[in-house]
Design a protein around this motif. Structure first.
Motif, PDB file in Angstrom:
ATOM      1  N   HIS A 128       0.857  -1.177   0.000  1.00 35.66           N
ATOM      2  CA  HIS A 128       0.000   0.000   0.000  1.00 35.66           C
ATOM      3  C   HIS A 128       0.895   1.228   0.000  1.00 35.66           C
ATOM      4  N   GLU A 129       0.315   2.363  -0.394  1.00 40.32           N
ATOM      5  CA  GLU A 129       1.043   3.609  -0.272  1.00 40.32           C
ATOM      6  C   GLU A 129       0.330   4.490   0.745  1.00 40.32           C
ATOM      7  N   SER A 130       1.084   5.382   1.360  1.00 41.26           N
ATOM      8  CA  SER A 130       0.512   6.285   2.353  1.00 41.26           C
ATOM      9  C   SER A 130       1.230   7.614   2.288  1.00 41.26           C
ATOM     10  N   ARG A 131       0.549   8.670   2.762  1.00 36.00           N
ATOM     11  CA  ARG A 131       1.137  10.005   2.756  1.00 36.00           C
ATOM     12  C   ARG A 131       1.362  10.459   4.195  1.00 36.00           C
ATOM     13  N   PHE A 132       2.535  11.024   4.458  1.00 35.97           N
ATOM     14  CA  PHE A 132       2.893  11.556   5.762  1.00 35.97           C
ATOM     15  C   PHE A 132       3.189  13.044   5.607  1.00 35.97           C
ATOM     16  N   PHE A 187       3.194 -17.013  -4.978  1.00 36.72           N
ATOM     17  CA  PHE A 187       3.194 -15.631  -4.497  1.00 36.72           C
ATOM     18  C   PHE A 187       1.858 -14.977  -4.834  1.00 36.72           C
ATOM     19  N   LEU A 188       1.316 -14.227  -3.891  1.00 30.41           N
ATOM     20  CA  LEU A 188       0.023 -13.568  -4.087  1.00 30.41           C
ATOM     21  C   LEU A 188       0.132 -12.128  -3.625  1.00 30.41           C
ATOM     22  N   LEU A 189      -0.273 -11.203  -4.478  1.00 25.14           N
ATOM     23  CA  LEU A 189      -0.187  -9.766  -4.193  1.00 25.14           C
ATOM     24  C   LEU A 189      -1.530  -9.248  -3.703  1.00 25.14           C
ATOM     25  N   MET A 190      -1.519  -8.608  -2.542  1.00 27.78           N
ATOM     26  CA  MET A 190      -2.727  -7.973  -2.022  1.00 27.78           C
ATOM     27  C   MET A 190      -2.617  -6.469  -2.252  1.00 27.78           C
ATOM     28  N   GLN A 191      -3.547  -5.909  -2.982  1.00 33.67           N
ATOM     29  CA  GLN A 191      -3.592  -4.468  -3.215  1.00 33.67           C
ATOM     30  C   GLN A 191      -5.041  -4.033  -3.321  1.00 33.67           C
ATOM     31  N   ASP A 192      -5.304  -2.760  -3.010  1.00 26.32           N
ATOM     32  CA  ASP A 192      -6.674  -2.292  -3.071  1.00 26.32           C
ATOM     33  C   ASP A 192      -7.043  -1.917  -4.501  1.00 26.32           C
ATOM     34  N   ASN A 193      -8.203  -1.298  -4.658  1.00 26.34           N
ATOM     35  CA  ASN A 193      -8.729  -1.014  -5.992  1.00 26.34           C
ATOM     36  C   ASN A 193      -8.494   0.423  -6.435  1.00 26.34           C
ATOM     37  N   ALA A 194      -7.416   1.035  -5.948  1.00 27.78           N
ATOM     38  CA  ALA A 194      -7.062   2.379  -6.414  1.00 27.78           C
ATOM     39  C   ALA A 194      -6.853   2.349  -7.924  1.00 27.78           C
ATOM     40  N   TRP A 245     -10.075  -7.877  -4.129  1.00 35.44           N
ATOM     41  CA  TRP A 245     -10.169  -7.042  -2.932  1.00 35.44           C
ATOM     42  C   TRP A 245     -11.475  -6.280  -2.913  1.00 35.44           C
ATOM     43  N   PRO A 246     -12.265  -6.389  -1.830  1.00 35.54           N
ATOM     44  CA  PRO A 246     -13.526  -5.640  -1.748  1.00 35.54           C
ATOM     45  C   PRO A 246     -13.270  -4.149  -1.653  1.00 35.54           C
ATOM     46  N   ALA A 247     -14.146  -3.358  -2.226  1.00 33.43           N
ATOM     47  CA  ALA A 247     -13.979  -1.913  -2.237  1.00 33.43           C
ATOM     48  C   ALA A 247     -14.100  -1.318  -0.841  1.00 33.43           C
ATOM     49  N   ARG A 248     -13.371  -0.225  -0.600  1.00 27.94           N
ATOM     50  CA  ARG A 248     -13.461   0.545   0.634  1.00 27.94           C
ATOM     51  C   ARG A 248     -13.314  -0.345   1.863  1.00 27.94           C
ATOM     52  N   SER A 249     -12.194  -1.062   1.944  1.00 25.50           N
ATOM     53  CA  SER A 249     -11.993  -2.014   3.045  1.00 25.50           C
ATOM     54  C   SER A 249     -10.654  -1.811   3.754  1.00 25.50           C
ATOM     55  N   PRO A 250     -10.360  -0.596   4.244  1.00 30.18           N
ATOM     56  CA  PRO A 250      -9.074  -0.380   4.912  1.00 30.18           C
ATOM     57  C   PRO A 250      -8.917  -1.201   6.181  1.00 30.18           C
ATOM     58  N   ASP A 251     -10.037  -1.555   6.846  1.00 27.66           N
ATOM     59  CA  ASP A 251      -9.949  -2.332   8.072  1.00 27.66           C
ATOM     60  C   ASP A 251      -9.301  -3.691   7.831  1.00 27.66           C
ATOM     61  N   LEU A 252      -9.331  -4.161   6.599  1.00 23.09           N
ATOM     62  CA  LEU A 252      -8.825  -5.492   6.302  1.00 23.09           C
ATOM     63  C   LEU A 252      -7.343  -5.496   5.957  1.00 23.09           C
ATOM     64  N   ASN A 253      -6.734  -4.359   5.814  1.00 27.42           N
ATOM     65  CA  ASN A 253      -5.335  -4.316   5.393  1.00 27.42           C
ATOM     66  C   ASN A 253      -4.433  -4.020   6.592  1.00 27.42           C
ATOM     67  N   PRO A 254      -3.659  -5.019   7.056  1.00 26.73           N
ATOM     68  CA  PRO A 254      -2.834  -4.809   8.249  1.00 26.73           C
ATOM     69  C   PRO A 254      -1.736  -3.778   8.074  1.00 26.73           C
ATOM     70  N   ILE A 255      -1.362  -3.448   6.838  1.00 25.04           N
ATOM     71  CA  ILE A 255      -0.293  -2.462   6.649  1.00 25.04           C
ATOM     72  C   ILE A 255      -0.732  -1.073   7.099  1.00 25.04           C
ATOM     73  N   ILE A 310      -0.292  -9.455  10.491  1.00 21.99           N
ATOM     74  CA  ILE A 310      -0.774 -10.316   9.413  1.00 21.99           C
ATOM     75  C   ILE A 310      -1.606 -11.469   9.973  1.00 21.99           C
ATOM     76  N   ARG A 311      -1.174 -12.014  11.108  1.00 26.36           N
ATOM     77  CA  ARG A 311      -1.911 -13.130  11.704  1.00 26.36           C
ATOM     78  C   ARG A 311      -3.238 -12.710  12.299  1.00 26.36           C
ATOM     79  N   SER A 312      -3.497 -11.392  12.329  1.00 30.65           N
ATOM     80  CA  SER A 312      -4.786 -10.910  12.815  1.00 30.65           C
ATOM     81  C   SER A 312      -5.861 -10.956  11.735  1.00 30.65           C
ATOM     82  N   MET A 313      -5.504 -11.352  10.520  1.00 32.63           N
ATOM     83  CA  MET A 313      -6.463 -11.336   9.406  1.00 32.63           C
ATOM     84  C   MET A 313      -7.750 -12.105   9.685  1.00 32.63           C
ATOM     85  N   PRO A 314      -7.692 -13.319  10.247  1.00 32.83           N
ATOM     86  CA  PRO A 314      -8.955 -14.013  10.532  1.00 32.83           C
ATOM     87  C   PRO A 314      -9.874 -13.209  11.443  1.00 32.83           C
ATOM     88  N   ARG A 315      -9.299 -12.595  12.474  1.00 29.97           N
ATOM     89  CA  ARG A 315     -10.118 -11.796  13.394  1.00 29.97           C
ATOM     90  C   ARG A 315     -10.691 -10.565  12.691  1.00 29.97           C
TER      91      ARG A 315
END
Length: 220
Positions: A31-35, A117-124, A146-156, A200-205
């Motif tokens: 993911h990318e983020s702005r600081f 290998f599997l890449l997880m990325q949002d729908n930007a 990846w479902p739309a508008r799902s930041p809660d699911l991305n541990p990064i 990452i291991r919190s994904m099931p929860r």
């Protein structure tokens, strides 16, 4: 500092639409983020009753950047992480995403992991653009739906939060954009791998809570 080598350990991944176990060598969450240079931690405090942490009335969604800012990209997996890439001036386009991130960072990481290998990325938009999808297809890199508008699911997202707090808690805060970029790279490299594994291991929860909340807010 070079990125840590990826691991070949299997990972349990769950989707909010259906719970499934996927046995793969590695899933990269990227993911990318702005600081910003602002000293504000961008948190609004509210009084709330016990059990109302995720209630809609206590959540204010906003996206604001003050003074100078830096956009960065990073990828994490159970066994390692990519180098943190600082995006130069300008917006992230599909071409930049392919040429600055997918080709020099994701492709070598996927090659080191090997099959599965599997890449997880949002729908930007840059992520799902035709040129990027074609590149992934040509390189044999699979991307997770990846479902739309799902930041809660991305541990990064929690990694970005850790980095933001670390920067703002420094005795001497970065004063320029370059100082901020250098500080972010340093903080990224200092995050313990065990912290990444725990997230990452919190994904099931995470997925269970999203399902229970019917797509609403969760404590993540």
């Amino acid at each position: 500092m070079d990125a840590a080598p990826p691991s070949a350990a299997p990972l349990l991944c769950l989707s909010a639409r259906r719970l499934v176990q996927v046995s793969v060598p590695a899933v990269m969450r990227r993911h990318e983020s702005r600081f910003t240079l602002s000293t504000c931690d961008r948190r609004d405090r509210v009084w709330r009753r016990r059990g109302e942490r995720s209630a809609a009335c206590n959540i204010l969604q906003h996206d604001r950047f003050g003074s100078g800012s830096v956009m960065v990209w990073g990828g994490i997996s159970l066994g390692g992480r990519t180098a943190l890439h600082v995006l130069a001036r300008g917006s992230l386009t599909a071409i930049r995403y392919r040429d600055e991130i997918l080709r020099p960072l994701v492709r070598p990481y996927a090659g080191a992991v090997g099959p599965g290998f599997l890449l997880m990325q949002d729908n930007a938009r840059p992520h799902v653009a035709g040129v990027c999808q074609q590149f992934l297809q040509d390189e044999g890199i699979d991307a997770m739906d990846w479902p739309a508008r799902s930041p809660d699911l991305n541990p990064i997202e929690h990694i970005w939060d850790i980095m933001s707090r670390s920067i703002h808690q420094r005795h001497v805060a970065p004063q320029t954009v370059q100082e901020l970029a250098d500080a972010l790279v340093q903080v990224w490299e200092e995050i313990p791998q065990e912290t990444i594994r725990h997230l990452i291991r919190s994904m099931p929860r995470r997925c269970r809570e999203v399902i229970q909340a019917r797509g609403g807010h969760t404590h993540y």
